[in-house]
Design an enzyme around this catalytic site. Structure first.
Site, short mmCIF file in Angstrom:
data_model
loop_
_atom_site.label_atom_id
_atom_site.label_comp_id
_atom_site.label_asym_id
_atom_site.label_seq_id
_atom_site.Cartn_x
_atom_site.Cartn_y
_atom_site.Cartn_z
N CYS A 11 -36.67 46.59 57.00
CA CYS A 11 -35.92 45.33 56.97
C CYS A 11 -36.89 44.23 56.60
CB CYS A 11 -35.29 45.04 58.34
SG CYS A 11 -34.50 43.41 58.45
N GLU A 256 -11.82 19.95 64.40
CA GLU A 256 -12.31 21.25 63.93
C GLU A 256 -11.13 22.07 63.44
OE1 GLU A 256 -13.94 24.61 62.94
OE2 GLU A 256 -15.28 23.02 63.63
N CYS A 327 -27.44 21.86 57.73
CA CYS A 327 -28.19 23.10 57.54
C CYS A 327 -28.50 23.34 56.07
CB CYS A 327 -27.43 24.29 58.13
SG CYS A 327 -25.81 24.58 57.36
#
Length: 368
Positions: A11, A256, A327
């Protein structure tokens, strides 16, 4: 962080793992700062280097008697990563028990190359208290009777508060489907900064609890310094920002699109006795349809950012401050360009995702 999976090339998701952590922070800060307009930067917030993930999103492969929990290799075969050092140790301890349940309940792992099988993913979340939420992503309800039969054994083996089945029948790389079947419990209590946030199976929550706690504290300090009487928390999720900012003399409204997240936020507000209202709907549509703007708006959008419509509305509105948690520095830069009346007052990088180039940036904008 040492990782045998990385060293063996099993990985390689943590692409910056070979870089010293201090250098990771510096590189991340430099990359984000070069993407955004010139602004004042506070010291970045570091994360624990390992054991920080509160959620394990495990692809299930292998066979029913020898399942793998981890990722898929290039051929679509399962690679077991139960010992991943990113996960909270309590998650790592739970995964072998869940792998045993796969065999006991005969939950046939889904084979991508063969397009056969039932169990596609295991999604496990751990609360700061150590309690767990376990979600089984299945292709159908065929295995439900067996899962229900062995549920008491699971509950006696692990501190599980919530168990559900998510149905995702499609033969495509989608983590989960829209339908959730609750088998046990209702919500997982995530205690953050002395506030109990209730998490339902399909509710979003930041994967790094320690840094999320700092993010909420930083944002709350910015809101309190601005001292607004009215606040909107757009893209509010389970209400983390809005609930932290709620005060007896402050009106807070969270918006939301996820009904489950709004249900969680309402439950948290009621149990905490906080004066906050939560609305299920699109953040942009809510703003454009409102007769008046609040004094301060908190936005925590997905990677695509808030977009031109909401940015244009903020620019033309009477809002005095925006607290933007991003982000994605590229979409943040685009959104800031669309709001020229707002001046960045303070900016801080919070390292929510060590060993990768992903980031979280918190910006306070004040109308010039």
């Amino acid at each position: 962080m040492d990782c045998s999976y990385y060293d063996a090339h099993v990985c390689r998701s943590c692409r910056w793992l070979e870089m010293a952590y201090a250098d990771q922070l510096a590189a991340k800060q430099q990359r984000v700062a070069s993407t955004l307009p010139d602004m004042a930067w506070l010291e970045p917030v570091a994360s624990p280097e390992e054991g920080f993930r509160n959620k394990a999103k495990m692809v299930v492969g292998g066979t029913v008697d020898a399942p793998t929990l981890g990722i898929l290799d290039p051929r679509g075969r399962g690679v077991d990563l139960r010992g991943c050092g990113l996960h909270d140790p309590r998650l790592r301890a739970a995964l072998p028990v869940l792998a045993e349940l796969v065999g006991t309940a005969r939950l046939t792992p889904y084979s991508v190359p063969d397009r056969r099988g039932e169990l596609k993913h295991l999604l496990v979340t751990v609360a700061p208290s150590g309690e767990l939420m376990v979600r089984f992503v299945l292709r159908s309800t065929e295995a439900l009777p067996r899962l229900r039969k062995h549920l008491p054994a699971l509950l006696s083996a692990l501190p599980v508060e919530v168990v559900s089945v998510n149905l995702q029948p499609a033969h495509k790389a989608v983590l989960e489907g829209p339908e959730e079947l609750l088998l046990h419990g209702g919500t997982l209590t995530m205690r953050v900064n002395a506030l109990d946030l209730h998490l339902r199976p399909q509710s979003f929550f930041q994967t790094n609890t320690a840094v999320a706690s700092r993010l909420y504290r930083e944002a709350t300090a910015l809101v309190d310094a601005a001292a607004p009487a009215t606040v909107w928390d757009l893209y509010c999720g389970v209400g983390g920002f809005g609930l932290h900012a709620a005060r007896p003399d402050r009106t807070v409204v969270g918006v939301e699109s996820s009904e489950q997240a709004i249900g969680s936020a309402r439950l948290s507000a009621a149990s905490l006795g906080l004066p906050a209202e939560f609305v299920a709907g699109d953040a942009t549509a809510y703003a454009l349809g409102s007769p008046a703007a609040p004094e301060l708006v908190i936005v925590n959008p997905p990677r695509r950012g808030i977009g031109p419509d909401l940015a244009g509305w903020l620019e033309a509105s009477a809002a005095r401050h925006v607290v933007y948690s991003s982000c994605n520095a590229e979409t943040l830069a685009r959104d800031l360009t669309a709001m020229p009346s707002f001046r960045p007052v303070s900016t801080r990088l919070l390292d929510m995702f060590p060993h990768t180039d992903h980031h979280e940036v918190l910006v306070l904008l004040t109308r010039a």
